[in-house]
Design a protein around this motif. Sequence first.
Motif, PDB file in Angstrom:
ATOM      1  N   LEU A 258      11.118  13.226  22.675  1.00 61.72           N
ATOM      2  CA  LEU A 258       9.585  12.548  23.048  1.00 61.72           C
ATOM      3  C   LEU A 258       9.393  11.168  22.367  1.00 61.72           C
ATOM      4  O   LEU A 258       8.768  11.296  20.895  1.00 61.72           O
ATOM      5  N   GLU A 259      10.215  10.246  22.532  1.00 58.70           N
ATOM      6  CA  GLU A 259      10.360   9.089  21.907  1.00 58.70           C
ATOM      7  C   GLU A 259       9.290   8.110  21.434  1.00 58.70           C
ATOM      8  O   GLU A 259       8.881   7.954  20.537  1.00 58.70           O
ATOM      9  N   GLY A 260       8.157   8.249  22.488  1.00 59.31           N
ATOM     10  CA  GLY A 260       6.898   7.401  22.192  1.00 59.31           C
ATOM     11  C   GLY A 260       5.878   8.173  21.493  1.00 59.31           C
ATOM     12  O   GLY A 260       5.416   7.515  20.603  1.00 59.31           O
ATOM     13  N   ILE A 261       6.084   9.598  21.486  1.00 59.32           N
ATOM     14  CA  ILE A 261       5.096  10.290  20.730  1.00 59.32           C
ATOM     15  C   ILE A 261       5.542  10.061  19.223  1.00 59.32           C
ATOM     16  O   ILE A 261       4.776  10.274  18.554  1.00 59.32           O
ATOM     17  N   ALA A 262       6.861  10.484  18.946  1.00 60.84           N
ATOM     18  CA  ALA A 262       7.318  10.173  17.791  1.00 60.84           C
ATOM     19  C   ALA A 262       7.134   8.866  17.199  1.00 60.84           C
ATOM     20  O   ALA A 262       6.607   8.956  15.918  1.00 60.84           O
ATOM     21  N   GLN A 263       7.206   7.865  17.986  1.00 56.18           N
ATOM     22  CA  GLN A 263       6.695   6.555  17.252  1.00 56.18           C
ATOM     23  C   GLN A 263       5.253   6.630  16.768  1.00 56.18           C
ATOM     24  O   GLN A 263       5.107   6.084  15.941  1.00 56.18           O
ATOM     25  N   PHE A 264       4.649   7.138  17.689  1.00 55.40           N
ATOM     26  CA  PHE A 264       3.191   7.233  17.349  1.00 55.40           C
ATOM     27  C   PHE A 264       2.950   7.914  15.984  1.00 55.40           C
ATOM     28  O   PHE A 264       1.936   7.584  15.323  1.00 55.40           O
ATOM     29  N   MET A 265       3.447   9.054  15.942  1.00 54.20           N
ATOM     30  CA  MET A 265       3.460  10.014  14.565  1.00 54.20           C
ATOM     31  C   MET A 265       3.886   9.204  13.587  1.00 54.20           C
ATOM     32  O   MET A 265       3.483   9.482  12.357  1.00 54.20           O
ATOM     33  N   TYR A 266       5.187   8.658  13.535  1.00 59.75           N
ATOM     34  CA  TYR A 266       5.555   8.143  12.488  1.00 59.75           C
ATOM     35  C   TYR A 266       4.640   6.904  12.022  1.00 59.75           C
ATOM     36  O   TYR A 266       4.335   6.598  10.601  1.00 59.75           O
ATOM     37  N   LYS A 267       4.086   6.239  12.909  1.00 62.38           N
ATOM     38  CA  LYS A 267       3.093   5.123  12.582  1.00 62.38           C
ATOM     39  C   LYS A 267       1.774   5.742  11.930  1.00 62.38           C
ATOM     40  O   LYS A 267       1.271   5.230  11.007  1.00 62.38           O
ATOM     41  N   HIS A 268       1.186   7.047  12.659  1.00 59.79           N
ATOM     42  CA  HIS A 268       0.209   7.595  11.913  1.00 59.79           C
ATOM     43  C   HIS A 268       0.355   7.921  10.588  1.00 59.79           C
ATOM     44  O   HIS A 268      -0.377   7.991   9.566  1.00 59.79           O
ATOM     45  N   SER A 269       1.753   8.426  10.420  1.00 59.07           N
ATOM     46  CA  SER A 269       2.145   8.972   9.144  1.00 59.07           C
ATOM     47  C   SER A 269       2.232   7.655   7.778  1.00 59.07           C
ATOM     48  O   SER A 269       1.453   7.993   6.729  1.00 59.07           O
ATOM     49  N   ASP A 270       2.531   6.499   8.375  1.00 63.55           N
ATOM     50  CA  ASP A 270       2.441   5.522   7.552  1.00 63.55           C
ATOM     51  C   ASP A 270       1.068   5.119   7.288  1.00 63.55           C
ATOM     52  O   ASP A 270       0.747   4.460   6.115  1.00 63.55           O
ATOM     53  N   GLU A 271       0.207   5.176   8.183  1.00 61.52           N
ATOM     54  CA  GLU A 271      -1.288   5.106   7.875  1.00 61.52           C
ATOM     55  C   GLU A 271      -1.789   5.721   6.988  1.00 61.52           C
ATOM     56  O   GLU A 271      -2.690   5.256   6.132  1.00 61.52           O
ATOM     57  N   GLU A 272      -1.615   7.144   6.949  1.00 54.63           N
ATOM     58  CA  GLU A 272      -2.198   7.998   6.105  1.00 54.63           C
ATOM     59  C   GLU A 272      -1.865   7.691   4.774  1.00 54.63           C
ATOM     60  O   GLU A 272      -2.332   7.777   3.732  1.00 54.63           O
ATOM     61  N   ARG A 273      -0.334   7.126   4.640  1.00 60.21           N
ATOM     62  CA  ARG A 273       0.162   6.790   3.271  1.00 60.21           C
ATOM     63  C   ARG A 273      -0.560   5.592   2.765  1.00 60.21           C
ATOM     64  O   ARG A 273      -0.955   5.463   1.450  1.00 60.21           O
ATOM     65  N   GLU A 274      -0.931   4.579   3.509  1.00 56.18           N
ATOM     66  CA  GLU A 274      -1.993   3.466   3.143  1.00 56.18           C
ATOM     67  C   GLU A 274      -3.066   3.873   2.665  1.00 56.18           C
ATOM     68  O   GLU A 274      -3.512   3.584   1.616  1.00 56.18           O
ATOM     69  N   HIS A 275      -3.653   4.936   3.402  1.00 58.77           N
ATOM     70  CA  HIS A 275      -5.142   5.491   3.001  1.00 58.77           C
ATOM     71  C   HIS A 275      -5.005   5.831   1.416  1.00 58.77           C
ATOM     72  O   HIS A 275      -5.780   5.914   0.780  1.00 58.77           O
ATOM     73  N   MET A 276      -3.863   6.625   1.418  1.00 58.01           N
ATOM     74  CA  MET A 276      -3.550   7.229  -0.113  1.00 58.01           C
ATOM     75  C   MET A 276      -3.574   6.349  -0.847  1.00 58.01           C
ATOM     76  O   MET A 276      -4.183   6.379  -2.067  1.00 58.01           O
ATOM     77  N   LEU A 277      -2.753   5.100  -0.912  1.00 57.90           N
ATOM     78  CA  LEU A 277      -2.310   3.889  -1.805  1.00 57.90           C
ATOM     79  C   LEU A 277      -3.622   3.419  -1.959  1.00 57.90           C
ATOM     80  O   LEU A 277      -4.007   3.133  -3.323  1.00 57.90           O
ATOM     81  N   LYS A 278      -4.342   3.096  -1.150  1.00 57.51           N
ATOM     82  CA  LYS A 278      -5.952   2.405  -1.337  1.00 57.51           C
ATOM     83  C   LYS A 278      -6.688   3.067  -2.257  1.00 57.51           C
ATOM     84  O   LYS A 278      -7.367   2.701  -3.000  1.00 57.51           O
ATOM     85  N   LEU A 279      -6.762   4.439  -2.261  1.00 56.39           N
ATOM     86  CA  LEU A 279      -7.446   5.325  -3.151  1.00 56.39           C
ATOM     87  C   LEU A 279      -6.857   5.580  -4.484  1.00 56.39           C
ATOM     88  O   LEU A 279      -7.614   5.200  -5.387  1.00 56.39           O
ATOM     89  N   ILE A 280      -5.517   5.393  -4.518  1.00 57.32           N
ATOM     90  CA  ILE A 280      -4.885   5.339  -5.723  1.00 57.32           C
ATOM     91  C   ILE A 280      -5.077   4.100  -6.602  1.00 57.32           C
ATOM     92  O   ILE A 280      -5.686   4.219  -7.734  1.00 57.32           O
ATOM     93  N   LYS A 281      -5.068   3.048  -5.754  1.00 61.35           N
ATOM     94  CA  LYS A 281      -5.418   1.816  -6.370  1.00 61.35           C
ATOM     95  C   LYS A 281      -6.992   1.547  -6.936  1.00 61.35           C
ATOM     96  O   LYS A 281      -6.983   1.028  -8.209  1.00 61.35           O
ATOM     97  N   TYR A 282      -7.670   2.175  -6.106  1.00 66.34           N
ATOM     98  CA  TYR A 282      -9.163   2.288  -6.514  1.00 66.34           C
ATOM     99  C   TYR A 282      -9.488   2.845  -7.747  1.00 66.34           C
ATOM    100  O   TYR A 282     -10.033   2.583  -8.595  1.00 66.34           O
ATOM    101  N   VAL A 283      -9.144   4.322  -7.639  1.00 69.79           N
ATOM    102  CA  VAL A 283      -9.153   5.357  -8.876  1.00 69.79           C
ATOM    103  C   VAL A 283      -8.701   4.454 -10.289  1.00 69.79           C
ATOM    104  O   VAL A 283      -9.365   4.495 -11.140  1.00 69.79           O
ATOM    105  N   ASN A 284      -7.686   3.818 -10.135  1.00 68.09           N
ATOM    106  CA  ASN A 284      -7.022   3.413 -11.384  1.00 68.09           C
ATOM    107  C   ASN A 284      -7.707   1.911 -11.700  1.00 68.09           C
ATOM    108  O   ASN A 284      -7.961   1.814 -12.907  1.00 68.09           O
TER     109      ASN A 284
END
Length: 172
Positions: free
Chosen positions: A36-62
């Motif tokens: 399911l190639e399209g769904i996989a791409q969607f999920m890879y991208k979603h995973s990257d976005e969540e990492r961005e959300h995490m990084l944004k919080l890390i930077k803020y806390v520090n």
Amino acid sequence: MLSDKLETALNGQIRVEAESSQTYLSMASWAEVKGLEGIAQFMYKHSDEEREHMLKLIKYVNERGGHAKISDLKAPKTDFGSFQKMFEELYQHEIFVSKSINDLVHVSLEEKDYATHNFLQWYVAEQIEEEALARTILDKINLIGNDKGGLYLFDRDVKLIAVESAAAEPSE
Ligand code: OFO
């Protein structure tokens, strides 16, 4: 300077975002293996976005004089049964994350930390977007039912949804 209570709560959210990223990464891998190639791409991208959300919080806390802690994570499951069930799980997961953000906003008000309250509004808006997107996808899934041709089109469409949602993301 963050209060200890708020710092702990923000660190909890860092973990939630990291686990979200891992969960969607596992969904991406499962979908890829199923062809399911399209769904996989969607999920890879979603995973990257969540990492961005995490990084944004890390930077803020520090930046606010706290210490963002990188912790171990709960391993996500590796089998999702069907793509329908997987998207239902994604939706339920986003509802869980929204609740977690709301709890965090509540702590920021309790601690009278208006800078953090303001910072968290980005996450509040993002969760509205993510829940709406998940609901749109579930509506599409309900429309296609068990139709194989429908799945082919859905897999193609979901790739486009990922691109469009990236373009519509609230700005930093
Ligand atoms: Fe971090 O927004 Fe989804 O979970």
